[in-house]
Design a protein around this motif. Structure first.
Motif, PDB file in Angstrom:
ATOM      1  N   VAL A  17       0.693  -0.992  -0.335  1.00  0.00           N
ATOM      2  CA  VAL A  17       0.158  -0.189  -0.144  1.00  0.00           C
ATOM      3  C   VAL A  17       1.123   1.363  -0.182  1.00  0.00           C
ATOM      4  CG1 VAL A  17      -1.879  -0.975   1.116  1.00  0.00           C
ATOM      5  CG2 VAL A  17      -0.453  -0.006   2.452  1.00  0.00           C
ATOM      6  N   ASP A  18       0.400   2.427  -0.398  1.00  0.00           N
ATOM      7  CA  ASP A  18       1.060   3.536  -0.916  1.00  0.00           C
ATOM      8  C   ASP A  18       0.157   4.356   0.557  1.00  0.00           C
ATOM      9  OD1 ASP A  18       2.341   6.170  -1.461  1.00  0.00           O
ATOM     10  OD2 ASP A  18       2.775   5.585  -4.029  1.00  0.00           O
ATOM     11  N   HIS A  19       1.085   4.362   1.279  1.00  0.00           N
ATOM     12  CA  HIS A  19       0.680   5.831   2.612  1.00  0.00           C
ATOM     13  C   HIS A  19       1.048   6.406   2.167  1.00  0.00           C
ATOM     14  CE1 HIS A  19      -0.647   3.136   5.366  1.00  0.00           C
ATOM     15  NE2 HIS A  19       0.176   1.958   5.493  1.00  0.00           N
ATOM     16  N   GLU A  20       1.925   7.148   1.075  1.00  0.00           N
ATOM     17  CA  GLU A  20       3.356   8.253   0.591  1.00  0.00           C
ATOM     18  C   GLU A  20       1.768   9.247  -0.043  1.00  0.00           C
ATOM     19  OE1 GLU A  20       6.505  10.185  -1.325  1.00  0.00           O
ATOM     20  OE2 GLU A  20       7.231   8.704  -0.191  1.00  0.00           O
ATOM     21  N   ASN A  21       1.676   7.714  -1.104  1.00  0.00           N
ATOM     22  CA  ASN A  21       0.607   9.471  -1.831  1.00  0.00           C
ATOM     23  C   ASN A  21      -0.692   9.273  -1.889  1.00  0.00           C
ATOM     24  OD1 ASN A  21       2.541  10.633  -3.805  1.00  0.00           O
ATOM     25  ND2 ASN A  21       3.193   8.173  -4.787  1.00  0.00           N
ATOM     26  N   ALA A  22      -1.697   7.955  -1.236  1.00  0.00           N
ATOM     27  CA  ALA A  22      -2.452   7.657  -0.620  1.00  0.00           C
ATOM     28  C   ALA A  22      -2.963   7.706   0.761  1.00  0.00           C
ATOM     29  CB  ALA A  22      -3.096   6.307  -2.134  1.00  0.00           C
ATOM     30  N   PRO A  23      -2.717   8.426   1.715  1.00  0.00           N
ATOM     31  CA  PRO A  23      -2.566   8.320   2.871  1.00  0.00           C
ATOM     32  C   PRO A  23      -4.197   7.647   3.602  1.00  0.00           C
ATOM     33  CG  PRO A  23      -2.475  10.645   2.633  1.00  0.00           C
ATOM     34  CD  PRO A  23      -2.511   9.839   1.001  1.00  0.00           C
ATOM     35  N   ILE A  24      -5.199   8.269   3.023  1.00  0.00           N
ATOM     36  CA  ILE A  24      -6.351   7.579   3.263  1.00  0.00           C
ATOM     37  C   ILE A  24      -6.891   6.315   2.405  1.00  0.00           C
ATOM     38  CG2 ILE A  24      -9.319   8.979   3.158  1.00  0.00           C
ATOM     39  CD1 ILE A  24      -8.062  11.783   2.289  1.00  0.00           C
ATOM     40  N   GLY A  25      -6.826   6.099   1.682  1.00  0.00           N
ATOM     41  CA  GLY A  25      -7.425   5.165   0.391  1.00  0.00           C
ATOM     42  C   GLY A  25      -6.121   3.858   1.537  1.00  0.00           C
ATOM     43  N   ALA A  26      -5.022   4.341   1.894  1.00  0.00           N
ATOM     44  CA  ALA A  26      -4.076   2.860   2.012  1.00  0.00           C
ATOM     45  C   ALA A  26      -4.097   3.280   3.632  1.00  0.00           C
ATOM     46  CB  ALA A  26      -2.808   3.627   1.871  1.00  0.00           C
ATOM     47  N   GLU A  27      -5.099   3.688   4.904  1.00  0.00           N
ATOM     48  CA  GLU A  27      -5.330   3.728   5.611  1.00  0.00           C
ATOM     49  C   GLU A  27      -6.057   2.514   5.661  1.00  0.00           C
ATOM     50  OE1 GLU A  27      -5.200   2.992   9.853  1.00  0.00           O
ATOM     51  OE2 GLU A  27      -3.384   4.224   8.339  1.00  0.00           O
ATOM     52  N   ASN A  28      -7.392   3.112   4.703  1.00  0.00           N
ATOM     53  CA  ASN A  28      -8.340   2.685   5.164  1.00  0.00           C
ATOM     54  C   ASN A  28      -8.790   1.034   4.625  1.00  0.00           C
ATOM     55  OD1 ASN A  28     -11.292   2.386   4.672  1.00  0.00           O
ATOM     56  ND2 ASN A  28     -11.543   2.265   2.669  1.00  0.00           N
ATOM     57  N   PHE A  29      -7.406   0.751   3.851  1.00  0.00           N
ATOM     58  CA  PHE A  29      -7.774  -1.056   3.026  1.00  0.00           C
ATOM     59  C   PHE A  29      -7.294  -0.819   4.258  1.00  0.00           C
ATOM     60  CE2 PHE A  29      -5.239  -4.009   1.008  1.00  0.00           C
ATOM     61  CZ  PHE A  29      -5.815  -4.441  -0.131  1.00  0.00           C
TER      62      PHE A  29
END
Length: 167
Positions: A17-29
């Motif tokens: 998962v890409d926490h840097e570029n997609a913090p909301i989506g990564a955290e959700n997943f």
């Protein structure tokens, strides 16, 4: 770096998962993965030459209750390329919850173009780092229409278990 390993009925898939570029989506997943939400769900939509979708339905095409939708991060610079994971959503750009799809090919028409209803795109939040051959095999299964859904595998493909690995 966080990885999520899905053990499926067709083999293992490791997602970074890409926490840097997609913090909301990564955290959700990662949140849903850590809760075991995806365990027992099916890949309910497979279109050869396009994508494999799962993360929100149980066998029998029953919706699994999820939490609140998240903000669309389609403008994060990540692209819907082969092996990337993106959130599935309705026509509302901010309606994604748990369902995701894995791109079998480069699908640039799904990328963000503008912050209009048609241009928001589908937010990429990760990529497959191991197990791309598993989704290629999934793409070959026979599909049908069932309970108002198209492109449903004839035989269920399950996510058996989920493991989150923090590096």
């Amino acid at each position: 770096m966080t990885q999520v390993v899905f053990t499926t009925s067709m083999g293992d898939i490791t997602i970074e998962v890409d926490h840097e570029n997609a913090p909301i989506g990564a955290e959700n997943f990662v949140h849903y993965a850590m809760e075991g939400f995806y365990n027992g769900t099916i890949f309910h939509r497979i279109i050869q030459g396009f994508m494999v979708q799962g993360g929100g339905m149980l066998p029998g095409l029953e919706d699994k209750e999820s939490g609140d939708p998240i903000e669309n991060e389609g403008d994060n610079g990540l692209k819907n390329v082969r092996g990337s994971l993106s959130y599935a959503r309705t026509m509302d750009p901010h309606s994604a919850t748990t369902q995701f799809f894995m791109n079998l090919v480069d699908n640039d028409f799904l990328d963000h173009r503008s912050k209009t209803t048609q241009g928001w795109g589908y937010a990429v939040f990760g990529k497959i780092v191991e197990g791309l051959e598993v989704i290629d095999e999934m793409a070959k299964v026979k599909t049908t229409s069932r309970r108002g859904h198209q492109d449903v595998p004839v035989d269920d493909i399950l996510i058996i278990s989920t493991k989150v690995i923090e590096a």
